[in-house]
Scaffold this motif. Structure first.
Motif, short mmCIF file in Angstrom:
data_model
loop_
_atom_site.label_atom_id
_atom_site.label_comp_id
_atom_site.label_asym_id
_atom_site.label_seq_id
_atom_site.Cartn_x
_atom_site.Cartn_y
_atom_site.Cartn_z
N THR A 299 0.89 -1.18 0.00
CA THR A 299 -0.05 -0.08 0.01
C THR A 299 0.84 1.37 -0.20
O THR A 299 0.71 2.16 -0.74
N ALA A 300 1.95 1.21 0.90
CA ALA A 300 2.90 2.44 1.00
C ALA A 300 3.38 2.73 -0.44
O ALA A 300 3.54 3.90 -0.91
N ARG A 309 6.80 10.18 -5.59
CA ARG A 309 7.85 10.04 -4.69
C ARG A 309 8.61 8.99 -4.78
O ARG A 309 8.09 7.92 -5.18
N ASP A 310 10.01 8.88 -4.43
CA ASP A 310 10.87 7.85 -4.50
C ASP A 310 11.39 7.30 -3.30
O ASP A 310 12.40 6.53 -3.00
N ALA A 311 10.64 7.68 -2.18
CA ALA A 311 10.71 7.35 -0.82
C ALA A 311 9.52 7.25 0.00
O ALA A 311 8.52 8.10 -0.25
N LEU A 312 9.35 6.44 0.95
CA LEU A 312 8.14 6.14 1.74
C LEU A 312 8.19 6.99 2.73
O LEU A 312 9.11 7.27 3.30
N THR A 313 6.95 7.49 2.90
CA THR A 313 6.79 8.29 4.38
C THR A 313 5.81 7.65 5.16
O THR A 313 4.84 6.85 4.89
N PRO A 314 5.54 8.05 6.44
CA PRO A 314 4.70 7.29 7.42
C PRO A 314 3.10 7.55 6.99
O PRO A 314 2.57 6.73 6.91
N GLU A 315 3.08 8.53 6.32
CA GLU A 315 1.55 8.73 5.65
C GLU A 315 1.26 7.79 4.59
O GLU A 315 0.10 7.79 4.19
N ASP A 316 2.26 7.21 3.94
CA ASP A 316 2.03 6.18 2.70
C ASP A 316 1.54 5.09 3.55
O ASP A 316 0.78 4.09 2.61
N LEU A 317 1.74 4.88 4.64
CA LEU A 317 1.16 3.35 5.24
C LEU A 317 -0.17 3.44 5.76
O LEU A 317 -0.72 4.44 6.13
N PRO A 318 -0.97 2.19 5.61
CA PRO A 318 -2.42 2.18 5.60
C PRO A 318 -2.38 2.50 7.35
O PRO A 318 -1.82 2.05 8.35
N ARG A 319 -3.59 3.25 7.68
CA ARG A 319 -3.86 3.51 9.10
C ARG A 319 -4.52 2.19 9.61
O ARG A 319 -5.45 1.53 9.21
N THR A 320 -4.08 1.96 10.73
CA THR A 320 -4.50 0.64 11.65
C THR A 320 -6.18 1.22 12.07
O THR A 320 -6.27 2.29 12.95
N GLY A 321 -7.08 0.41 11.82
CA GLY A 321 -8.27 0.73 12.34
C GLY A 321 -8.51 0.68 13.94
O GLY A 321 -7.69 -0.21 14.44
N ALA A 322 -9.35 1.40 14.39
CA ALA A 322 -9.71 1.18 16.06
C ALA A 322 -9.73 -0.12 16.47
O ALA A 322 -9.53 -0.37 17.60
N GLY A 323 -10.62 -0.73 15.65
CA GLY A 323 -11.20 -2.07 16.11
C GLY A 323 -9.85 -3.19 15.94
O GLY A 323 -10.24 -4.36 16.32
N ARG A 324 -8.64 -2.87 15.16
CA ARG A 324 -7.84 -3.71 15.04
C ARG A 324 -6.79 -3.91 16.06
O ARG A 324 -6.20 -2.74 16.73
N GLN A 325 -6.36 -4.62 16.66
CA GLN A 325 -5.55 -5.19 17.60
C GLN A 325 -4.31 -5.71 17.05
O GLN A 325 -4.05 -6.22 16.12
N ARG A 326 -3.01 -4.61 17.34
CA ARG A 326 -1.70 -5.15 16.89
C ARG A 326 -1.18 -6.06 17.75
O ARG A 326 -1.34 -6.28 19.16
#
Length: 331
Positions: A299-300, A309-326
Motif C-alpha cells: 500500500t505504501a 515520490r521515490d521514498a516512503l513516508t509514514p503517511e503512505d502506510l495504511p492506518r490501523t483501524g480502531a478495532g484492530r489489535q496489533r
C-alpha cells in the motif's frame, strides 16, 4: 518400500536428488483394479489407472551437506530453535545414503507471526514440495485420510494425493491451525495423525478411498497452532513443540527492513525507490505482525508512486483501524 540412488542431472542445484523411492506397490494396485466391477466405481478405477500410469517411484531429496541457513535465520529471527532442529536433522543425513528424517514439529504461537511462511521456506531449503492442509476450513474428518469409495463424492485424502500425484516421496505437509480442526465432525479429523506421525506405521499408510498402502514415512510434517489445549496429548507427544514468540521490537524492525528490500528487488518498479526505508517508516512497520507488513508496504509503495515520490513516508502506510489489535512484543 524400496529406494535406489540417482545421480543428479542438473548441474548447479544446491539440493541434488539423492534417491528414487517407491511409494506404493504396483501389483497391489493391479489386484485391486482387476477386482473392480465393470462400469462401476469410475473414480476409483481412474485413481488406480493413474497410479499405474505414473508408476510408484518418486524423488527423495535432501541437501548436499549442511546448507548455509544464515539467510533463514536472518529472515526468521524468532524461529531460531525450530531452525536449529532442522539443521541437526540435515547434519545427520549428510554424507550418507540415509534419507532426511525430520521429527514432526508443532509451531505454536499467535496468528500472523510467520509460521506458514517458515514452512514454505523450509520446503524450499530442502528442495521438496509443500502441501498445505488448512484445518480451520476443513468440513470433513476424512480430509487427511480419504473417504470410503462407497460414499458419494468420495476421493483420496491429502496425504495420498501428495505422494501419488506429487513428485516427491518426502514432501513437506503443513497442517495449518491444527487446533481449529472441527470437533463436531462425524469422524475424528486428527485420527489419521496417530499413525502418520509414527515412522513405523506411516510406512504402510492406507488411504480409506484407494485402500492401497502408501509409504508416508518420509513425509516432513509441520503443524501450526495458536493454542495447544485443543490438541490431544498423544498427538502432542509425537512432535517437537516450538513456542514461537512474537518478534521483539528490534527483530520486528529487522524483518520489516528485509521485507522492504525483498519487495523492492522483486519488482521492476522497485528501482524507483531508495535501497533503505526511513527510520520512521520502520518504526510503524515494526508495530505490525509480520503477516501484515507486506500488505502495508505494498500500500505504501503504491501511495508513494501516486504522489510521484521515490521514498516512503509514514503517511503512505495504511492506518490501523480502531478495532484492530496489533500483535504484542517481547520485551
Amino acid at each position: 518400500m524400496e529406494s535406489r540412488s540417482l545421480v543428479p542431472q542438473a548441474p548447479g542445484l544446491k539440493l541434488p536428488i539423492a534417491n528414487v523411492r517407491s511409494v506404493f506397490r504396483p501389483h497391489e494396485v493391479e489386484r485391486k483394479l482387476a477386482k473392480l466391477p465393470q462400469r462401476e466405481h469410475e473414480t476409483l478405477r481412474a485413481t488406480y489407472e493413474r497410479m499405474l500410469e505414473r508408476g510408484p517411484e518418486r524423488f527423495q531429496v535432501k541437501p548436499c551437506g549442511v546448507p548455509d541457513m544464515a539467510g533463514l535465520y536472518d529472515q526468521l529471527p524468532n524461529f531460531t530453535d525450530a531452525l536449529d532442529d532442522v539443521k541437526r536433522h540435515v547434519a545427520l543425513a549428510q554424507d550418507s545414503s540415509d534419507g532426511l528424517e525430520v521429527t514432526p514439529m508443532l509451531l505454536l504461537g499467535p496468528p500472523g507471526i510467520g509460521k506458514t511462511h517458515f514452512a514454505r521456506q523450509l520446503a524450499d531449503l530442502l528442495g521438496t514440495g509443500m502441501n498445505l492442509v488448512p484445518m480451520s476450513s476443513m468440513t470433513a474428518g476424512w480430509l487427511l485420510s480419504g473417504a470410503s469409495s462407497q460414499w458419494k463424492g468420495a476421493k483420496p485424502g491429502k496425504v495420498f494425493e501428495a505422494l501419488v500425484d506429487g513428485q516427491y516421496a518426502n514432501p513437506v505437509i503443513v497442517v495449518d491451525e491444527v487446533d481449529k480442526a472441527a470437533t463436531d465432525a462425524q469422524y475424528d479429523p486428527l485420527g489419521a495423525l496417530y499413525g502418520l506421525l509414527e515412522h513405523d506405521t506411516a510406512g504402510a499408510f492406507v488411504d480409506e478411498f484407494a485402500e492401497i498402502a502408501v509409504d508416508a514415512s518420509q513425509v516432513i510434517w509441520i503443524m501450526t497452532a495458536n493454542d495447544d489445549r485443543c490438541i490431544p496429548e498423544p498427538i502432542l507427544n509425537r512432535m517437537n513443540v516450538f513456542e514461537i514468540e512474537p518478534p521483539s521490537p528490534a527483530q520486528a524492525r529487522h524483518i520489516a527492513r528485509n521485507l522492504y528490500r525483498s519487495i523492492r528487488c522483486d519488482h521492476a518498479w522497485g528501482r524507483r525507490f531508495g535501497e533503505e526505508p526511513a527510520d520512521d517508516v520502520l518504526d510503524l512497520l515494526a508495530e505490525l505482525a509480520p503477516r501484515e507488513m507486506r500488505r502495508a508496504l505494498m500500500t505504501a509503495f503504491g501511495n508513494a508512486r501516486l504522489a510521484q515520490r521515490d521514498a516512503l513516508t509514514p503517511e503512505d502506510l495504511p492506518r490501523t483501524g480502531a478495532g484492530r489489535q496489533r500483535i504484542g512484543f517481547v520485551q
